[in-house]
Every structure is written in C-alpha cells, then in structure tokens.
Design a protein around this motif. Structure first.
Motif, PDB file in Angstrom:
ATOM      1  N   LYS A  51       0.895  -1.286  -0.161  1.00 46.20           N
ATOM      2  CA  LYS A  51      -0.009  -0.116   0.007  1.00 46.20           C
ATOM      3  C   LYS A  51       0.721   1.215  -0.443  1.00 46.20           C
ATOM      4  O   LYS A  51       2.237   1.298   0.357  1.00 46.20           O
ATOM      5  CB  LYS A  51      -1.026   0.109   1.251  1.00 46.20           C
ATOM      6  CG  LYS A  51      -0.166   0.406   2.543  1.00 46.20           C
ATOM      7  CD  LYS A  51      -1.183   0.539   3.674  1.00 46.20           C
ATOM      8  CE  LYS A  51      -0.611   0.857   4.725  1.00 46.20           C
ATOM      9  NZ  LYS A  51      -1.510   1.374   5.933  1.00 46.20           N
ATOM     10  N   TYR A  52       0.367   2.451  -0.252  1.00 48.91           N
ATOM     11  CA  TYR A  52       1.038   3.601  -0.033  1.00 48.91           C
ATOM     12  C   TYR A  52      -0.046   4.632   0.450  1.00 48.91           C
ATOM     13  O   TYR A  52      -1.316   4.547   0.233  1.00 48.91           O
ATOM     14  CB  TYR A  52       1.483   4.039  -1.345  1.00 48.91           C
ATOM     15  CG  TYR A  52       0.694   4.726  -2.330  1.00 48.91           C
ATOM     16  CD1 TYR A  52       0.521   6.203  -2.444  1.00 48.91           C
ATOM     17  CD2 TYR A  52       0.069   4.087  -3.466  1.00 48.91           C
ATOM     18  CE1 TYR A  52      -0.436   6.532  -3.321  1.00 48.91           C
ATOM     19  CE2 TYR A  52      -0.550   4.576  -4.331  1.00 48.91           C
ATOM     20  CZ  TYR A  52      -0.979   5.919  -4.102  1.00 48.91           C
ATOM     21  OH  TYR A  52      -1.758   6.584  -5.036  1.00 48.91           O
ATOM     22  N   GLU A  53       0.414   5.494   1.158  1.00 52.95           N
ATOM     23  CA  GLU A  53      -0.470   6.654   1.837  1.00 52.95           C
ATOM     24  C   GLU A  53       0.065   8.033   0.957  1.00 52.95           C
ATOM     25  O   GLU A  53       1.349   8.053   1.238  1.00 52.95           O
ATOM     26  CB  GLU A  53      -0.411   6.868   3.330  1.00 52.95           C
ATOM     27  CG  GLU A  53      -1.101   5.479   3.705  1.00 52.95           C
ATOM     28  CD  GLU A  53      -1.114   5.461   5.310  1.00 52.95           C
ATOM     29  OE1 GLU A  53      -0.900   6.547   5.929  1.00 52.95           O
ATOM     30  OE2 GLU A  53      -0.925   4.524   5.835  1.00 52.95           O
ATOM     31  N   SER A  54      -0.605   8.926   0.797  1.00 47.87           N
ATOM     32  CA  SER A  54      -0.206  10.416   0.215  1.00 47.87           C
ATOM     33  C   SER A  54      -1.027  11.226   1.136  1.00 47.87           C
ATOM     34  O   SER A  54      -1.913  11.053   1.780  1.00 47.87           O
ATOM     35  CB  SER A  54      -0.382  10.295  -1.205  1.00 47.87           C
ATOM     36  OG  SER A  54      -1.811  10.423  -1.675  1.00 47.87           O
TER      37      SER A  54
END
Length: 118
Positions: free
Chosen positions: A115-118
């Motif tokens: 996953k990634y978060e921005s």
C-alpha cells in the motif's frame, strides 16, 4: 491493514447501522488483533440478489471479510470473527419476513499485499 469488506443484502440497508458497525469493528480489531486505529478501513458492498439453496425469496445475508497482515494466531482470528458476529447482532435490525444468514471470516493478507499513503 486491516482491510475489511462487508457484503450485505439490499433488503437490510435501512436497518443496518453501517457507520456504527464499522466504528465498533475497528475498535474490536485494535483491541483483539493489535491493529492501529488509523489503519482500519471498511467498505460496504450492497448485494441486490441472493439465492439460498433453491430459494430466491425470503433470505438476506451479511458476510464480513477481515484481512490482516500475517502473524495473528488462530485463536486471535477466531475471537475477532466472533466479535464481528456479535457486533452484527447489535447494529443490524432483523428484517421482517427474511431469514438472515450472517457470517464472518478473518484471513491473512497475501504476502504480495502493498500500500501507499499520500
């Protein structure tokens, strides 16, 4: 993580406190499975059609899928499954004339999960 998906029959929509259920399930997931509160994510998918056995009428369903990063014991997963079912009992009003089929499962996310978060 955790990724939670709740499939539910359209006939249950008016009597299902989905925000309340999600909040309570997130709290249970933090307590039982040591998840981080901001990591809990729940999405609800309304199901228009359900067939149970030979019947197309008179049934409704809710199924809670909880996917966690690997490492929880089978006992922890079983406790979380039971908690999800108990929370359904408190956040879902019975629908008149419908047999409710409620279920839940906890599984490990695949090792490829990212996953990634921005």
């Amino acid at each position: 993580m955790p990724q939670i998906t709740v499939d539910y029959s359209a006939d249950l929509a008016d009597g299902f406190d989905r925000p309340g259920f999600a909040k309570a399930l997130h709290e249970a997931t933090v307590e039982i499975a040591a998840a981080r509160p901001p990591a809990c994510k729940t999405r609800f998918r309304r199901t228009e059609d359900i067939v149970v056995g030979p019947d197309t009428e008179g049934h409704a369903h809710v199924h809670v899928h909880i996917a966690l990063l690997a490492g929880r014991t089978d006992e922890t997963k079983a406790r979380l499954t039971q908690a999800a079912l108990e929370l359904l009992r408190t956040h879902l009003k019975p629908a008149a004339g419908l047999a409710l089929h409620a279920s839940a499962e906890v599984r490990d996310l695949d090792p490829s999960y990212a996953k990634y978060e921005s």
